[in-house]
Design a protein around this motif. Structure first.
Motif, PDB file in Angstrom:
ATOM      1  N   LYS A 262     -25.331  22.166  78.905  1.00 36.59           N
ATOM      2  CA  LYS A 262     -24.950  22.557  77.783  1.00 36.59           C
ATOM      3  C   LYS A 262     -26.022  23.473  76.741  1.00 36.59           C
ATOM      4  N   VAL A 263     -25.301  24.318  76.452  1.00 39.75           N
ATOM      5  CA  VAL A 263     -26.400  25.332  75.438  1.00 39.75           C
ATOM      6  C   VAL A 263     -25.838  25.281  74.206  1.00 39.75           C
ATOM      7  N   ASP A 264     -26.819  24.505  73.338  1.00 39.10           N
ATOM      8  CA  ASP A 264     -26.232  24.301  71.776  1.00 39.10           C
ATOM      9  C   ASP A 264     -27.454  24.823  70.847  1.00 39.10           C
ATOM     10  N   LEU A 265     -26.847  26.163  70.390  1.00 36.62           N
ATOM     11  CA  LEU A 265     -27.779  26.958  69.397  1.00 36.62           C
ATOM     12  C   LEU A 265     -28.286  26.324  68.307  1.00 36.62           C
ATOM     13  N   SER A 266     -27.491  25.232  67.651  1.00 34.15           N
ATOM     14  CA  SER A 266     -27.932  24.670  66.344  1.00 34.15           C
ATOM     15  C   SER A 266     -28.862  23.660  66.998  1.00 34.15           C
ATOM     16  N   ILE A 267     -28.961  22.957  68.049  1.00 33.88           N
ATOM     17  CA  ILE A 267     -29.862  22.264  68.268  1.00 33.88           C
ATOM     18  C   ILE A 267     -31.316  22.907  68.542  1.00 33.88           C
ATOM     19  N   GLU A 268     -31.222  24.034  69.411  1.00 32.54           N
ATOM     20  CA  GLU A 268     -32.222  25.024  69.385  1.00 32.54           C
ATOM     21  C   GLU A 268     -33.167  25.255  67.920  1.00 32.54           C
ATOM     22  N   LEU A 269     -32.067  25.379  67.070  1.00 34.13           N
ATOM     23  CA  LEU A 269     -32.603  25.772  65.757  1.00 34.13           C
ATOM     24  C   LEU A 269     -33.124  24.538  65.157  1.00 34.13           C
ATOM     25  N   GLN A 270     -32.795  23.365  65.554  1.00 29.55           N
ATOM     26  CA  GLN A 270     -33.146  22.272  64.785  1.00 29.55           C
ATOM     27  C   GLN A 270     -34.517  21.750  65.334  1.00 29.55           C
ATOM     28  N   ILE A 271     -34.558  22.048  66.567  1.00 33.64           N
ATOM     29  CA  ILE A 271     -35.970  21.732  67.220  1.00 33.64           C
ATOM     30  C   ILE A 271     -36.895  22.788  66.796  1.00 33.64           C
ATOM     31  N   LEU A 272     -36.717  23.921  66.559  1.00 33.84           N
ATOM     32  CA  LEU A 272     -37.687  24.764  65.940  1.00 33.84           C
ATOM     33  C   LEU A 272     -37.958  24.329  64.243  1.00 33.84           C
ATOM     34  N   SER A 273     -37.013  23.999  63.661  1.00 33.22           N
ATOM     35  CA  SER A 273     -37.166  23.148  62.374  1.00 33.22           C
ATOM     36  C   SER A 273     -38.249  22.134  62.571  1.00 33.22           C
TER      37      SER A 273
ATOM     38  N   LYS B 150     -20.057  30.320  62.002  1.00 31.06           N
ATOM     39  CA  LYS B 150     -20.142  29.348  60.549  1.00 31.06           C
ATOM     40  C   LYS B 150     -21.087  28.136  60.824  1.00 31.06           C
ATOM     41  N   GLY B 151     -21.156  27.781  62.049  1.00 31.54           N
ATOM     42  CA  GLY B 151     -21.707  26.317  62.123  1.00 31.54           C
ATOM     43  C   GLY B 151     -23.114  26.410  61.699  1.00 31.54           C
ATOM     44  N   PHE B 152     -23.666  27.410  61.660  1.00 35.27           N
ATOM     45  CA  PHE B 152     -25.389  27.248  61.331  1.00 35.27           C
ATOM     46  C   PHE B 152     -25.482  26.938  60.012  1.00 35.27           C
ATOM     47  N   ALA B 153     -24.659  27.572  59.088  1.00 34.88           N
ATOM     48  CA  ALA B 153     -24.808  27.073  57.564  1.00 34.88           C
ATOM     49  C   ALA B 153     -24.519  25.664  57.469  1.00 34.88           C
ATOM     50  N   GLU B 154     -23.602  25.240  58.044  1.00 32.40           N
ATOM     51  CA  GLU B 154     -23.334  23.682  58.119  1.00 32.40           C
ATOM     52  C   GLU B 154     -24.548  22.799  58.547  1.00 32.40           C
ATOM     53  N   ARG B 155     -25.350  23.272  59.137  1.00 35.77           N
ATOM     54  CA  ARG B 155     -26.429  22.469  59.701  1.00 35.77           C
ATOM     55  C   ARG B 155     -27.800  23.009  59.064  1.00 35.77           C
ATOM     56  N   GLY B 156     -27.631  23.536  58.033  1.00 42.38           N
ATOM     57  CA  GLY B 156     -28.823  23.902  57.269  1.00 42.38           C
ATOM     58  C   GLY B 156     -29.692  24.994  57.518  1.00 42.38           C
ATOM     59  N   PHE B 157     -28.930  25.958  58.304  1.00 45.27           N
ATOM     60  CA  PHE B 157     -29.550  27.292  58.563  1.00 45.27           C
ATOM     61  C   PHE B 157     -28.778  28.614  57.726  1.00 45.27           C
ATOM     62  N   ARG B 158     -29.622  29.479  57.302  1.00 47.46           N
ATOM     63  CA  ARG B 158     -28.981  30.300  56.507  1.00 47.46           C
ATOM     64  C   ARG B 158     -29.438  31.779  57.016  1.00 47.46           C
ATOM     65  N   ILE B 159     -28.433  32.536  57.782  1.00 46.01           N
ATOM     66  CA  ILE B 159     -28.838  33.803  58.139  1.00 46.01           C
ATOM     67  C   ILE B 159     -29.139  34.574  57.178  1.00 46.01           C
ATOM     68  N   ALA B 160     -30.161  35.081  56.910  1.00 47.16           N
ATOM     69  CA  ALA B 160     -30.710  35.827  55.622  1.00 47.16           C
ATOM     70  C   ALA B 160     -30.624  37.194  55.604  1.00 47.16           C
ATOM     71  N   ALA B 161     -30.880  37.800  57.120  1.00 50.88           N
ATOM     72  CA  ALA B 161     -30.683  39.147  57.188  1.00 50.88           C
ATOM     73  C   ALA B 161     -30.512  39.692  58.754  1.00 50.88           C
ATOM     74  N   LEU B 162     -30.082  40.861  58.977  1.00 51.58           N
ATOM     75  CA  LEU B 162     -29.808  41.332  60.237  1.00 51.58           C
ATOM     76  C   LEU B 162     -30.521  42.510  60.321  1.00 51.58           C
ATOM     77  N   PHE B 163     -31.278  42.625  61.512  1.00 57.20           N
ATOM     78  CA  PHE B 163     -31.946  43.907  61.859  1.00 57.20           C
ATOM     79  C   PHE B 163     -31.628  44.504  63.064  1.00 57.20           C
ATOM     80  N   ASP B 164     -31.822  46.073  63.057  1.00 53.08           N
ATOM     81  CA  ASP B 164     -31.546  46.391  64.225  1.00 53.08           C
ATOM     82  C   ASP B 164     -32.205  48.064  64.152  1.00 53.08           C
ATOM     83  N   VAL B 165     -32.477  48.708  65.384  1.00 57.68           N
ATOM     84  CA  VAL B 165     -33.365  50.044  65.300  1.00 57.68           C
ATOM     85  C   VAL B 165     -31.958  51.105  65.593  1.00 57.68           C
ATOM     86  N   ASP B 166     -30.621  50.821  65.933  1.00 58.79           N
ATOM     87  CA  ASP B 166     -29.833  51.778  66.375  1.00 58.79           C
ATOM     88  C   ASP B 166     -29.251  52.413  64.910  1.00 58.79           C
ATOM     89  N   GLU B 167     -29.309  53.587  64.893  1.00 59.46           N
ATOM     90  CA  GLU B 167     -28.978  54.341  63.631  1.00 59.46           C
ATOM     91  C   GLU B 167     -27.569  53.884  63.058  1.00 59.46           C
TER      92      GLU B 167
END
Ligand SMILES: NC(=O)c1ccc[n+]([C@@H]2O[C@H](COP(=O)([O-])OP(=O)(O)OC[C@H]3O[C@@H](n4cnc5c(N)ncnc54)[C@H](O)[C@@H]3O)[C@@H](O)[C@H]2O)c1
Ligand SMILES: NC(=O)c1ccc[n+]([C@@H]2O[C@H](COP(=O)([O-])OP(=O)(O)OC[C@H]3O[C@@H](n4cnc5c(N)ncnc54)[C@H](O)[C@@H]3O)[C@@H](O)[C@H]2O)c1
Lengths: 256, 256
Positions: free
Chosen positions: B192-203, A103-120
């Motif tokens: 520390k591994v902080d994925l939100s920070i990684e995304l913010q850096i990319l941003s 959930k934490g990504f959304a709070e920080r302004g990142f939206r997971i918009a899609a998921l992709f894979d190759v496994d049927e």
DNA sequence: CCGGGCTTGTGACTCTATTCACAAGCGACC
DNA sequence: GGTCGCTTGTGAATAGAGTCACAAGCCCGG
């Protein structure tokens, strides 16, 4: 000092300050914060905080500190977090799933918009409210809904190819969890998070510590201080010292 | 230059070399490797490789390169990977589960020895072949089966307390995924591994890029080069340049 | 409107990391 | 046994990050 180039090391710390400021803003106790206090929260030293913030401009007030709200806004703006960025996760396995459900990504302004894979067997299933798509639909999808960030959570083998596909689809920022080295053109930014490497680094220092303490112990025994091997346990975390965490990203594209 | 202090930055790259060497050893094509070739695989430049390796000793042969097996052994030893290290994961949620199920750690000499949580509904369940234990049993468990590494995968709130518990149980190396700052005594190493920070850096870099390219575009329009806003798409990853990935850990204990 | 206390912003310094560039050394071939 | 090509190992140069320490500037109380 004013203008342009914000050092990488500073960029990597801005999100930490941001988080501290958010905590302050939430508890609404203080309208301003000193570099000293912010440093304490962020686990760095005050001079660094001031220098870092000075790259953004002169947003403090001498004798007073920084206005929390204003600084918050400035850092948010500098990091480009004023608009939500859309990200896609490629590779919906153990890790991809955990990321998708986070959930934490959304709070920080990142939206997971899609998921992709190759496994049927994975494609078409639903994960965290999103239907997993075929990687082949990536470009098409991105044409419709531009993706700022691509997150690679496939095994190492696939990573390079996935990166190329992401780039082909217009993605310019990539976060990879694969243990392989991903090579990209210089206009693409890649950050790599490699947990095995983190553990190996810990292992190095752990071993070093053991070497040192056993050497010390041997010394003491020689000097007749210790009867044999006794507890070297250090005091617990009462007087916990602040501990600097650095994570310097790299942009030198280091071509050859 | 010989002896002791291996720079942090070098330590962080050794695992990358290690992986490259493993790949070479596996395909058994070459018995030796040049700094140039290793650099290519690791995504860094050759001078850096040579300097890094020189901290370990003079293990190369001029005019020839480095013996793959021998170098492999030396790096493994230097990183302390000759023995399996035992790790515990605290916090068995989305992320903790993914970590526990990850096969890659075992391959690299890390053994997930136990899982801990505080949630009644999680304790006692089985994850990746391990039964989740109550965090209260941590110290007891560690007394019996020493833990080298503690992995914190709890929400940010709990992280500091969990760290203290781990330290109390004798753990000296901690990897945390929580977004909070964890403070520890100076003899403990935390990464520390902080994925939100990684995304913010990319941003940040994403935004920067947009600023630049729109400025350039505006310029071109002014100069009449472009009719309007046309595709600025860059070529795909054919001539992919090498890209340096740095991850410098920090040990300056930066107390105050 | 002056003085004292407090905190920023920043030059100057130090320390760490990266890159350059070349002498030294090895192996192979004549 | 000499020489040639290749590749290491490393000093020296450069770049980047962190720290120190203090003048400048603000706020407040008198
Ligand atoms: N799981 C962890 O906790 C963890 C820890 C450290 C590192 N990693 C790294 O993260 C990556 C993923 O780990 P995981 O445990 O989720 O693996 P996984 O095997 O559970 O999942 C990988 C997923 O990627 C998909 N995939 C494979 N090739 C693909 C391709 N070319 N394009 C798109 N999708 C593809 C697979 O179908 C699968 O669903 C690995 O590189 C691993 O090294 C994972
Ligand atoms: N899931 C992800 O992909 C992801 C991504 C980025 C960061 N993180 C970070 O990783 C951490 C874990 O994320 P998650 O998604 O797995 O969370 P989660 O809520 O799914 O799981 C957290 C687990 O920790 C347990 N827990 C809570 N307090 C505890 C305590 N004091 N001691 C022991 N266990 C405790 C909970 O019972 C729960 O099982 C968070 O700090 C999060 O910010 C996760």
């Amino acid at each position: 000092m004013r203008k342009r180039p914000i050092p990488e090391a500073t960029v990597a710390r801005l999100p930490v300050y941001l988080r501290s400021l958010l905590a302050l803003a939430e508890e609404r106790r203080t309208l301003t914060v000193s570099s000293e206090e912010l440093a304490g929260m962020a686990g760095v030293n005050a001079a660094k905080v001031r220098k870092d913030l000075s790259y953004l401009g002169s947003y403090g007030t001498r004798g007073v500190g920084y206005d929390v709200e204003y600084l918050l806004y400035q850092i948010t703006r500098e990091l480009g977090l004023t608009q939500d960025l859309h990200a896609a996760i490629v590779g919906v396995g153990n890790l991809g799933r955990a990321l998708a459900s986070f959930k934490g990504f959304a709070e920080r302004g990142f939206r997971i918009a899609a998921l992709f894979d190759v496994d049927e067997t994975v494609i078409g299933t639903e994960v965290a409210g999103l239907t997993v798509r075929d990687l082949d639909e990536l470009k098409e999808f991105a044409a419709e809904e531009p993706l700022a960030i691509g997150i690679i959570a496939t095994p190492a083998d696939g990573a390079q190819e996935v990166a190329e596909r992401l780039i082909d689809a217009g993605v310019k920022s990539i976060l990879t969890f694969a243990s392989s080295v991903v090579k990209v053109p210089p206009d693409i930014v890649v950050r790599k998070v490699d947990l095995s490497i983190e553990l190996q680094i810990l292992s190095f220092y752990q071993q070093r510590r053991e070497a040192i303490s056993s050497a010390r112990e041997a010394n003491r025994v020689l000097e007749g201080e210790l009867p044999g091997a006794a507890g070297l346990r250090t005091g617990a975390a009462e007087h916990a010292a602040s501990f600097d965490e650095r994570r310097a990203g790299t942009l030198h594209s280091d071509r050859r």
